[in-house]
Design an enzyme around this catalytic site. Structure first.
Site, PDB file in Angstrom:
ATOM      1  N   SER A 106      -1.412   0.567   3.656  1.00 56.00           N
ATOM      2  CA  SER A 106      -0.576  -0.098   4.661  1.00 56.00           C
ATOM      3  C   SER A 106       0.883   0.158   4.319  1.00 56.00           C
ATOM      4  O   SER A 106       1.232   0.343   3.145  1.00 56.00           O
ATOM      5  CB  SER A 106      -0.846  -1.609   4.662  1.00 56.00           C
ATOM      6  OG  SER A 106       0.116  -2.299   5.437  1.00 56.00           O
ATOM      7  N   LYS A 113      -2.615  -3.536  -1.417  1.00 60.33           N
ATOM      8  CA  LYS A 113      -2.367  -2.237  -0.803  1.00 60.33           C
ATOM      9  C   LYS A 113      -1.491  -1.351  -1.695  1.00 60.33           C
ATOM     10  O   LYS A 113      -1.647  -0.120  -1.717  1.00 60.33           O
ATOM     11  CB  LYS A 113      -1.722  -2.421   0.567  1.00 60.33           C
ATOM     12  CG  LYS A 113      -2.640  -3.090   1.596  1.00 60.33           C
ATOM     13  CD  LYS A 113      -3.917  -2.310   1.834  1.00 60.33           C
ATOM     14  CE  LYS A 113      -4.727  -2.884   2.984  1.00 60.33           C
ATOM     15  NZ  LYS A 113      -5.963  -2.109   3.243  1.00 60.33           N
ATOM     16  N   TYR A 131      -1.795  -9.440  -0.018  1.00 58.30           N
ATOM     17  CA  TYR A 131      -2.140  -8.256   0.772  1.00 58.30           C
ATOM     18  C   TYR A 131      -1.304  -7.059   0.328  1.00 58.30           C
ATOM     19  O   TYR A 131      -1.832  -5.964   0.115  1.00 58.30           O
ATOM     20  CB  TYR A 131      -1.896  -8.560   2.252  1.00 58.30           C
ATOM     21  CG  TYR A 131      -2.359  -7.480   3.201  1.00 58.30           C
ATOM     22  CD1 TYR A 131      -3.664  -7.454   3.671  1.00 58.30           C
ATOM     23  CD2 TYR A 131      -1.486  -6.492   3.648  1.00 58.30           C
ATOM     24  CE1 TYR A 131      -4.091  -6.461   4.545  1.00 58.30           C
ATOM     25  CE2 TYR A 131      -1.897  -5.501   4.524  1.00 58.30           C
ATOM     26  CZ  TYR A 131      -3.208  -5.492   4.976  1.00 58.30           C
ATOM     27  OH  TYR A 131      -3.629  -4.512   5.837  1.00 58.30           O
TER      28      TYR A 131
END
Length: 256
Positions: free
Chosen positions: A142, A159, A155
């Site tokens: 991401s 990533k 998150y």
């Protein structure tokens, strides 16, 4: 002749969004696809869609947060199709929270699925790919691994780890014919983001704001990521490994 004729691919989190688009695109280019998800109905619907288009696919339920599930997924693919050439590490979850506010349980859960889940795919896919003479692993990262967004600490950390893991494994197994690359999508209109719009007080204003973040003036669609998945799965990318490729419509280069 398709660009992926003769290849066997696994796609995790393939029941919706980028995973679904990737499974459909791979099958359209001739790959035999193992569609994997934890949502059986969604995964089986993708298999049916591939079949209606003349493709070859099977469904296998697997939770990437569990090593036994991932091992069984790879074994099922090889048992059914005889080989493994492409592994698309796509499954993931979105768990918000700042570094201070996120609970330890949520932190552990997002790291387990979004980072360790990709390691599990790599761990079990590589031995089979070596037997097949090589392969391509595609990790879905991401742009949040490359730039900060408020309230997404776990998150982003997961990533970011995916990017480091991608480069590490590319170095370790390149001589065995294994290519490993990462895709860093920007804002893509997946069911995950559709839910955000459904819950927004003013969806039109939110859409306008999101559009303005991008140099192209809009957010992306799953198929725009899936086309890169096909390229990285194909022999057209035979000299590309250890890369992180952004598919973000210019999100990461545009100022406020």
């Amino acid at each position: 002749m398709g660009r992926l004729d003769g290849k066997v691919a696994i796609v995790t989190g393939a029941g919706q969004g980028i995973g679904r688009a990737s499974a459909l695109a791979l099958a359209a280019e001739g790959a035999r696809v193992v569609v994997s998800d934890i949502a059986d109905a969604a995964g089986e619907a993708v298999v049916a869609e591939i079949g209606r288009a003349g493709g070859d696919a099977i469904y296998h339920c697997a939770d990437v947060g569990l090593s036994g599930d991932v091992q069984a997924l790879v074994e099922a693919a090889v048992a059914h199709y005889g080989r493994l050439d492409v592994y698309v590490n796509n499954a993931g979850i979105a768990v918000p929270g700042s570094a201070v506010d996120i609970s330890e349980d949520d932190w552990t859960r997002v790291i387990n699925v979004n980072l360790s889940g990709m390691w599990r795919g790599i761990k079990f896919a590589i031995p089979q790919m070596v037997k097949s003479g090589g392969g391509s692993i595609i990790n879905m990262a991401s742009v949040q691994a490359l730039m900060g967004f408020e309230d997404w600490a776990g998150y982003a950390a997961a990533k970011g780890g995916v990017l480091a893991l991608t480069q590490q494994v590319a170095v370790e197994y390149g001589a065995r014919g294994i290519r490993v690359n990462a895709i860093a999508p920007g804002t893509i209109m997946t069911p995950m983001n559709e839910k955000i719009f459904e819950e927004a007080d003013d969806p039109e204003e939110l859409a306008s704001t999101w559009n303005s973040w991008h140099a192209l003036g809009r957010f992306g669609q799953p198929n725009e990521v899936a086309q890169l998945v096909v390229f990285l799965a194909s022999d057209e990318s035979s000299f590309i490994t250890g890369t992180i490729i952004k598919v973000d419509g210019g999100l990461s280069i545009k100022g406020c």
